[in-house]
Design an enzyme around this catalytic site. Structure first.
Site, PDB file in Angstrom:
ATOM      1  CG  ASP A 180      26.195   9.461  42.128  1.00  0.00           C
ATOM      2  OD1 ASP A 180      25.179  10.161  42.108  1.00  0.00           O
ATOM      3  OD2 ASP A 180      26.526   8.701  41.185  1.00  0.00           O
ATOM      4  CE  LYS A 235       7.039  14.671  41.959  1.00  0.00           C
ATOM      5  NZ  LYS A 235       7.725  15.880  41.617  1.00  0.00           N
ATOM      6  CB  CYS A 266       7.778  15.203  36.225  1.00  0.00           C
ATOM      7  SG  CYS A 266       9.225  15.929  36.909  1.00  0.00           S
TER       8      CYS A 266
END
Ligand code: SAJ
Length: 439
Positions: free
Chosen positions: A44, A222, A276
């Site tokens: 990360d 998706k 989303c």
């Protein structure tokens, strides 16, 4: 040969798994593979996040059942280690990419993080690595962006020197680990053999269906599943506006429509927020490029993004009708998170409402039982207000003392953006009540 050896190492858990991006998607998936015995190395860019994880702590906010304990356990047992350098994943056999893929103001994908990850990974990954993008990406991204960068930087060819696919995540805040285990996933490989290997990998942590497909199908599924939801919500919102115009009650209309088999009209409301639904429809539309005139998906986004402004208009009309001088008005907004029983404020419709009203009235006060710094007693906070606007269906708001609120308000106006309050109760308490979708 490379694929066969990788399959063996996945089956016997000898494969080393690298995860790029240790956020609310990457960290749970890293911990889940570590939990079943894989050695997992996370990368990360945030050193403080890496340090927290290596200390066995979970940097993910909100209530995530089991996650903090799992991270502590797998780090303590040495199965999960985090770092900031891509050199640490040079030995990995499988790489999962879980970086952010937002859209910009022009609603185009912002792939800065994805491109950076692919650039660094291409320079560091070893031959025979399986690379899987779990982030939500526009159809065509694997073929047009990820594959070229990896091939150029590694000098290899996807499908022979390394293997590439997309397996979009389906996690939800509050259910990260449960969804990871229980939600089906599409394993989209750039070759059928890759898709098959992806299924064998995810079978180690997923109990639900794992469906083999090509990469573009995984990208389409998706973005489509979330665009579908956004369009359905927009339809409900448009019917709500029609009901207001013709004196109908969208909530009763919806109940009666949904009695018809195969009708599932969604809930109209104060808007659509989150990480989303507001984003993924734009990724789907972008994938179409200029080949298809995409009209319904952008229109749905416009309808949903307008709902907070519609609520503001309802409030302004009602205030004026009650003789309130807008520049002197004081408004209490109930709910700042994007979703009920959540502290997540990303893309919250309330932000649009508060910013708009703050230009028009004297004072806008915000309450949210879940958002730090916005908690308080609703009755006290409504004291001296000229309107209360309910934006989020937190359970707390269905238990308000409407009589007390009505008594302490300067002008007792209640605008209900989620049909939480019953009109009869509001009127019995002396509130001038308006509700989205009720004419
Ligand atoms: N909303 C409405 N009307 C509805 C449903 C939702 O106005 O009928 C609003 C909510 O208030 C919120 C926004 O839409 O502001 C999004 O709500 P959501 O229930 O879709 O919750 P999300 O954003 O957490 O969506 C996630 C998605 N999951 C993933 O991307 C993995 C979505 O695909 C799921 O369908 C959804 O959770 C879910 O079903 O819980």
């Amino acid at each position: 040969m490379l694929l066969d050896q990788l399959e063996i190492n996945i089956e016997n858990k000898q494969a080393i798994i690298g995860v790029i991006g240790l956020g609310y998607v990457g960290l749970p998936v890293a911990a889940s593979f570590a939990q079943v015995g894989f050695r997992v190395i996370g990368v990360d860019i945030k050193p403080d996040r890496v340090a927290l994880i290596n200390a066995g702590q979970c940097p993910i906010e909100g209530e995530e059942p089991g996650l903090a304990e799992l991270v502590a356990g797998v780090v303590n047992d040495g199965f999960l280690h985090a770092g900031t350098s891509y050199s640490e994943i040079a030995e990995a056999d499988v790489i999962l990419i879980d970086v952010e893929t937002p859209v910009d103001d022009a609603k185009r994908p912002k792939y800065v993080a994805l491109r950076a990850a692919c650039n660094e990974l291409g320079l560091n990954m070893k031959q025979g690595t399986l690379v899987i993008v779990e982030s939500t990406i526009a159809p065509g991204t694997i073929d047009n962006i990820v594959r070229p960068i990896l091939e150029e930087n590694s000098g290899g060819i996807a499908g022979s020197d390394f293997f590439l696919g997309a397996c979009p995540e389906r996690v939800m805040p509050g259910k990260l680990l449960k969804n990871l285990r229980m939600m089906s996933r599409v394993c989209g490989g750039t070759t059928p053999e890759t898709a098959n290997l992806m299924v064998k990998l995810y079978r180690q942590i997923v109990e639900a269906d794992l469906d083999e497909a090509d990469a573009v199908t995984a990208e389409l599924v998706k973005t489509t599943e979330n665009a579908y939801r956004d369009v359905q919500i927009a339809f409900a919102n448009e019917v709500a506006l029609i009901c207001e115009a013709v004196g109908g009650d969208v909530w009763r209309v919806r109940d009666l429509v949904n009695k018809v088999p195969s009708r599932q009209m969604h809930l109209p409301g104060a808007g659509v927020g989150g990480h989303c639904i507001p984003k993924d429809p734009w990724l789907l539309a972008y994938g179409a490029g200029d080949k298809v005139p995409v009209r319904l998906i952008p229109q749905a986004r416009t309808i949903n993004d307008n709902m907070p402004l519609h609520l503001a208009e309802m409030a302004q009309q009602t205030l004026i009708a009650h003789g309130v001088n807008l520049p002197e008005a004081r408004i209490l907004v109930l709910g700042y998170a994007y979703l009920e029983e959540s502290d997540d404020i990303r893309n919250s419709p309330s932000t649009i409402l508060v910013n708009h009203l703050s230009q028009k009235v004297d004072q806008v006060i915000v309450h949210d039982p879940w958002v730090y710094g916005l908690q308080g007693d609703v009755t006290e906070m409504s004291s001296g207000c000229d309107a209360v606007i309910l934006m989020v269906g937190h359970r707390l708001y269905s238990q308000l003392d409407l009589n007390a609120i009505s008594t302490v308000m300067r002008t007792p106006i209640f605008i209900d953006g989620r049909h939480v309050i019953e009109e009869a109760d509001a009127k019995a308490a002396g509130l001038a009540y308006r509700c989205i979708g009720k004419g």
